[in-house]
Structure formats: C-alpha cells, structure tokens
Design a protein around this motif. Structure first.
Motif, PDB file in Angstrom:
ATOM      1  N   VAL A   1      16.307  -6.820   6.817  1.00 32.47           N
ATOM      2  CA  VAL A   1      16.401  -6.055   7.857  1.00 32.47           C
ATOM      3  C   VAL A   1      15.413  -4.741   7.597  1.00 32.47           C
ATOM      4  N   ALA A   2      15.577  -4.451   6.254  1.00 33.79           N
ATOM      5  CA  ALA A   2      14.416  -3.170   5.752  1.00 33.79           C
ATOM      6  C   ALA A   2      13.099  -3.833   5.621  1.00 33.79           C
ATOM      7  N   VAL A   3      12.839  -4.992   5.462  1.00 31.54           N
ATOM      8  CA  VAL A   3      11.428  -5.370   5.341  1.00 31.54           C
ATOM      9  C   VAL A   3      10.952  -5.528   6.767  1.00 31.54           C
ATOM     10  N   GLY A   4      11.833  -5.778   8.014  1.00 29.68           N
ATOM     11  CA  GLY A   4      11.373  -5.710   9.116  1.00 29.68           C
ATOM     12  C   GLY A   4      11.017  -4.185   9.754  1.00 29.68           C
ATOM     13  N   LEU A   5      12.018  -3.384   8.997  1.00 30.21           N
ATOM     14  CA  LEU A   5      11.810  -1.882   9.529  1.00 30.21           C
ATOM     15  C   LEU A   5      10.528  -1.282   8.992  1.00 30.21           C
ATOM     16  N   ILE A   6      10.306  -1.781   7.663  1.00 33.89           N
ATOM     17  CA  ILE A   6       8.999  -1.158   6.784  1.00 33.89           C
ATOM     18  C   ILE A   6       7.718  -1.729   7.400  1.00 33.89           C
ATOM     19  N   GLU A   7       7.768  -3.062   7.885  1.00 34.39           N
ATOM     20  CA  GLU A   7       6.527  -3.777   8.579  1.00 34.39           C
ATOM     21  C   GLU A   7       6.426  -2.933  10.055  1.00 34.39           C
ATOM     22  N   GLY A   8       7.553  -2.784  10.722  1.00 35.63           N
ATOM     23  CA  GLY A   8       7.290  -2.427  12.039  1.00 35.63           C
ATOM     24  C   GLY A   8       6.939  -0.777  11.929  1.00 35.63           C
TER      25      GLY A   8
ATOM     26  N   SER B   1       1.016  -1.437  21.895  1.00 35.79           N
ATOM     27  CA  SER B   1       1.402  -2.766  21.497  1.00 35.79           C
ATOM     28  C   SER B   1       1.972  -2.348  19.791  1.00 35.79           C
ATOM     29  N   GLY B   2       1.414  -1.566  19.315  1.00 33.96           N
ATOM     30  CA  GLY B   2       2.050  -1.062  18.223  1.00 33.96           C
ATOM     31  C   GLY B   2       3.406  -0.730  18.190  1.00 33.96           C
ATOM     32  N   ILE B   3       3.766   0.126  19.083  1.00 30.45           N
ATOM     33  CA  ILE B   3       4.928   0.419  19.475  1.00 30.45           C
ATOM     34  C   ILE B   3       5.921  -0.527  19.658  1.00 30.45           C
ATOM     35  N   ALA B   4       5.241  -1.566  20.359  1.00 28.77           N
ATOM     36  CA  ALA B   4       6.063  -3.132  20.780  1.00 28.77           C
ATOM     37  C   ALA B   4       6.204  -3.818  19.445  1.00 28.77           C
ATOM     38  N   LEU B   5       5.299  -3.898  18.669  1.00 30.61           N
ATOM     39  CA  LEU B   5       5.397  -4.661  17.515  1.00 30.61           C
ATOM     40  C   LEU B   5       6.465  -3.862  16.358  1.00 30.61           C
ATOM     41  N   PHE B   6       6.670  -2.554  16.444  1.00 31.49           N
ATOM     42  CA  PHE B   6       7.653  -2.092  15.761  1.00 31.49           C
ATOM     43  C   PHE B   6       8.955  -2.259  16.323  1.00 31.49           C
ATOM     44  N   ALA B   7       9.282  -2.299  17.535  1.00 33.93           N
ATOM     45  CA  ALA B   7      10.486  -2.858  18.047  1.00 33.93           C
ATOM     46  C   ALA B   7      10.540  -4.083  18.021  1.00 33.93           C
ATOM     47  N   ALA B   8       9.595  -5.031  17.899  1.00 28.28           N
ATOM     48  CA  ALA B   8       9.879  -6.586  17.604  1.00 28.28           C
ATOM     49  C   ALA B   8      10.138  -6.764  16.210  1.00 28.28           C
ATOM     50  N   SER B   9       9.453  -6.316  15.206  1.00 23.29           N
ATOM     51  CA  SER B   9       9.740  -6.498  13.831  1.00 23.29           C
ATOM     52  C   SER B   9      11.221  -5.989  13.475  1.00 23.29           C
ATOM     53  N   VAL B  10      11.955  -4.796  13.986  1.00 22.66           N
ATOM     54  CA  VAL B  10      13.021  -4.374  13.869  1.00 22.66           C
ATOM     55  C   VAL B  10      13.951  -5.285  14.318  1.00 22.66           C
ATOM     56  N   LEU B  11      13.868  -5.399  15.590  1.00 19.12           N
ATOM     57  CA  LEU B  11      14.702  -6.769  16.377  1.00 19.12           C
ATOM     58  C   LEU B  11      14.735  -7.964  15.997  1.00 19.12           C
TER      59      LEU B  11
ATOM     60  N   TRP C   1      17.796 -11.758  12.624  1.00 20.17           N
ATOM     61  CA  TRP C   1      17.936 -12.715  11.300  1.00 20.17           C
ATOM     62  C   TRP C   1      19.052 -12.516  10.579  1.00 20.17           C
ATOM     63  N   ASP C   2      19.441 -11.146  10.410  1.00 17.73           N
ATOM     64  CA  ASP C   2      20.721 -10.736   9.622  1.00 17.73           C
ATOM     65  C   ASP C   2      21.922 -11.260  10.223  1.00 17.73           C
ATOM     66  N   ARG C   3      21.654 -10.874  11.331  1.00 19.05           N
ATOM     67  CA  ARG C   3      23.143 -11.236  12.105  1.00 19.05           C
ATOM     68  C   ARG C   3      23.497 -12.559  12.679  1.00 19.05           C
ATOM     69  N   TRP C   4      22.517 -13.358  13.005  1.00 20.71           N
ATOM     70  CA  TRP C   4      22.480 -14.558  13.653  1.00 20.71           C
ATOM     71  C   TRP C   4      21.730 -15.712  12.909  1.00 20.71           C
ATOM     72  N   GLY C   5      20.859 -15.391  12.080  1.00 22.40           N
ATOM     73  CA  GLY C   5      19.902 -16.332  11.234  1.00 22.40           C
ATOM     74  C   GLY C   5      18.442 -16.274  11.977  1.00 22.40           C
ATOM     75  N   TYR C   6      17.905 -17.278  11.534  1.00 21.90           N
ATOM     76  CA  TYR C   6      16.160 -17.356  11.966  1.00 21.90           C
ATOM     77  C   TYR C   6      16.202 -17.935  13.344  1.00 21.90           C
ATOM     78  N   GLU C   7      17.293 -18.759  13.566  1.00 23.81           N
ATOM     79  CA  GLU C   7      17.148 -19.417  14.926  1.00 23.81           C
ATOM     80  C   GLU C   7      16.710 -18.413  16.133  1.00 23.81           C
ATOM     81  N   ALA C   8      17.839 -17.053  15.992  1.00 24.72           N
ATOM     82  CA  ALA C   8      17.708 -16.347  17.018  1.00 24.72           C
ATOM     83  C   ALA C   8      16.487 -15.332  17.136  1.00 24.72           C
ATOM     84  N   THR C   9      15.886 -15.199  15.816  1.00 21.30           N
ATOM     85  CA  THR C   9      14.656 -14.608  15.743  1.00 21.30           C
ATOM     86  C   THR C   9      13.601 -15.236  16.398  1.00 21.30           C
ATOM     87  N   PHE C  10      13.570 -16.444  16.183  1.00 21.58           N
ATOM     88  CA  PHE C  10      12.611 -17.357  17.045  1.00 21.58           C
ATOM     89  C   PHE C  10      12.797 -17.674  18.321  1.00 21.58           C
TER      90      PHE C  10
END
Length: 402
Positions: free
Chosen positions: A53-60, A354-364, A369-378
């Motif tokens: 989740v930290a990776v997603g936050l940093i990327e976002g 679109s960058g604001i949306a990418l931040f939201a998308a990466s954090v989400l 992923w952390d809560r329900w696994g990669y299936e939920a993300t995709f």
C-alpha cells in the motif's frame, strides 16, 4: 510524399523531423527511467521493507505531482508562446535526479528523487505534447502521437531489458543498474537541444495572456471537457504499472526477472501505438479507443483469474496493447478539440485531472490488494474500464446527433 485533396490542396504525408526527435528524446529518457522503475517496487518491498500500500501511495503521489505541474507548465507555454524551453527544463530535472537513486541511503531519499523526477515530467509533458500538435498537420496527428508513443514505449522495453542484463551480470546489484541508467538520461537532453525545432510562435502564433482563467477554460469547449472526463474515468482503470511487477512477484518471478514484465508490456505497446494512431487518422478516434478499452478489460480479467507465468505474460501483453490503442488516441483527440492558442493549457488540464485520478487509482489498487488480494485490484480496474467504454459510446452517439 504528398496527396491531393479534392479541393486541390496539397497534403504532406511525411512527419516533421521534430516529431521524430521528440520521440527519440522520450525513448532515451524512458530507457533511463524504466531501468530504475522496473526494479524500484521490488527494491522497496524486499530490500527496504516497504508495504504494497505504501508503494501505491508513493507511486500515486509521484504521478499526481507530475500531473499538477503539467497544468501550470502547459499554461505557461501558451503564455510565453514557447514550448521547447520548458521541455528542456523538465527533461533536465529528470536527468539530474537519476544519480540520486544509486546514492540514496534510505526510502526518504528515493521518495525525494521520485518526487523531483515527476516534477520534471510535469514540466515537460504538456509543452511537449502541444509542440507535437504545433508542428504536425491535422491529418497526421494520430500518426504523430502514435510515433512518439511507439518510440517512448520502445525505450520502456529496452530499459527493463538492460536492467535484466545488468542484474544478471552483477548478481542482482541494484545500484549498478541505477548508475547505468544515468547515461541515456543525459543523451536525451543532447538530442532535445540539438535536433528539436520549435516553430515561430507556437500555437496560433501569438502568446495568450493568463490562459489559466475561467474564460479560457470555457473556451476549450464542451467536446474537450467530454474527452477529459472520459480520460479521468479511464485513468481510474489503469493504475501504476508497479502493480504488474508485484503481480509477477506473486506468481514466483525472481527479482532479476521482474523487469521482464515491463519488457512484455512495452513491446506490445510499441508495436501497436503507431498503427493505432494511423488507423485513428483514417477510421476515426472513437472506434480505436473502444478497441483499447476492450483490451484493458480483457487484461484485467486475465491478470485476476488466469494462473501462472502464462497468465501473467498474456495479461501483461494485453495491458500493453490497450495502452497502444488509447494513450496516443486521447492526445490526438485533445489536439483535435482544443483551440491552437490554448493547446498547452488543454494538455495541462488533461494531465492534471488524470493525474489526480491516477493517484486515487494507485492508492485504491494498493488498498484492495492488501485487503482482498490482487484479484480485487484487477476487477476494480475492469469495472472502471467498462464505465469508460459506456461513456465513450455515449459521447460518440452525442457527436452524431450534433
């Protein structure tokens, strides 16, 4: 080669040299960036102990920073009537951050370098795209943006290939890969300064005063804002490619093979972007965009449900194809719809939202992923892609009734 319109007007079918030069600049900088970014998520998670989740936050945060910067640099390029200067500053900042990655003693330095690098990306992005539109005839814009995306994505698969080679030669020494990545970044600056030619008075030939105001944003027109709305929803579907690398790790891909994920993605992207752009010039933008959205839905389904390395390879290839059929198309649609004197502002607003949306998308994506696994993300990505497809279909029907 020239073609003759029924009116007798001659059309040049050769892309300008500056479009080619900007493409090679993007390719060289992408070689540098992807050598680093192909390994950075694994490096942060396995070496530095960072959570997904930290990776997603940093990327976002990094991508949102780039997008927020783009709106100001795009408007500034309209105000100055100059694009190349801002492109040089932006690419220069990106090059200067590259030595920080091998020297960084901890995660704080990496976050700082990633932040400044994305500021550089933000400064160069909108002026560069507006410059491509400025120097290219309208009937070749799809091809021009497709070519730039093709060369950009060529760098995106050469970079990970080089990363794999250096990791293999150095027994997985991350810092050596990061040092090699410095070289193409500075070559990109040379090509930009030496070979890109800016037309006199970019855009409509006259600078715009204070382009970031309500009147100017209204002047962009409802068609432009429809396209931006579609791009925002679409961006929610295509979170950071860092999650593709982490998906590779989840099927047991060794760290030194992690860049192969981006190689497959970028190769599919590179092979499809230019043909998709040419097709959009001849057949229309909306149909090509719809194909890209269907490819993204298929990619998410495969990555969520098809097991093993075969499923990973197929899903990543479909992901790359969807990018080839969408990224340049959105840029061409913006160039078609925005007034010439406001192109920098138009691309800047597109990248901001679109960058604001990418931040939201990466954090989400990281949280799912952390809560329900990669299936939920995709699966979430597939849902947003479906919403974009429905919106694009509505936009197409509204245009027909105008």
């Amino acid at each position: 080669m020239r073609t003759v319109e029924p009116s007798g007007q001659m059309h040049e079918n050769k892309l300008p040299g500056s479009v080619w030069a900007l493409g090679f600049v993007s390719m060289l900088m992408d070689i540098s960036s992807e050598m680093i970014h192909a390994l950075l998520p694994i490096y942060m998670v396995t070496v530095l102990g960072t959570s997904v989740v930290a990776v997603g936050l940093i990327e976002g945060v990094a991508e949102a920073t780039a997008s927020i910067t783009k709106v100001f640099s795009g408007a500034l390029s309209d105000w100055l009537g100059k694009r190349k200067l801002l492109a040089v500053i932006g690419y220069g900042l990106g090059a200067l951050t590259k030595p920080i990655f091998p020297l960084a003693p901890g995660i704080d330095w990496l976050i700082g370098a990633r932040f400044v690098d994305r500021v550089g990306k933000g400064i160069r992005g909108a002026p560069r795209d507006a410059l491509v539109a400025d120097v290219t005839p309208p009937h070749l814009r799809g091809a021009a943006f497709g070519l730039r995306q093709t060369l950009d994505s060529t760098g995106a698969f050469l970079g990970p290939l080089l990363a794999i080679a250096v990791m293999w030669l150095t027994a997985s020494h991350f810092q050596t890969v990061f040092w090699v990545a410095v070289i193409p970044a500075f070559l990109a600056i040379y090509v930009l300064i030496r070979y890109v030619r800016e037309p006199e008075g970019s855009g409509a030939g006259k600078p715009v005063r204070l382009p970031l105001n309500i009147a100017a944003l209204k002047a962009l027109g409802p068609g432009y804002w429809w396209i931006v709305g579609l791009a925002v929803v679409f961006t929610l579907a295509r979170f950071s490619e860092a999650f593709l690398i982490l998906r590779g790790q989840s099927v047991g891909l060794a760290a030194y093979w992690a860049p192969a994920v981006l190689v497959i993605m970028a190769l599919a992207y590179s092979l499809s972007a230019y043909p998709a752009g040419v097709a959009s010039d001849r057949l229309g933008r909306q149909g090509v965009l719809a194909i890209g959205l269907l490819l993204l839905i298929a990619a998410d389904g495969v990555l969520a449900f098809v097991p093993g390395l075969g499923g990973l390879a197929l899903g990543v290839a479909l992901w790359g194809l969807h990018m080839g059929f969408t990224q340049g198309i959105f840029s061409a649609m913006v160039a078609d719809s925005a007034p010439a004197e406001l192109r920098g502002t138009a691309f800047g607003m597109l990248h901001l939202l679109s960058g604001i949306a990418l931040f939201a998308a990466s954090v989400l994506a990281g949280a799912l992923w952390d809560r329900w696994g990669y299936e939920a993300t995709f699966l979430a990505g597939a849902g947003f892609a479906t919403a974009t497809l429905l919106g694009a279909t509505l936009y197409r029907s509204l245009k027909r009734t105008d």
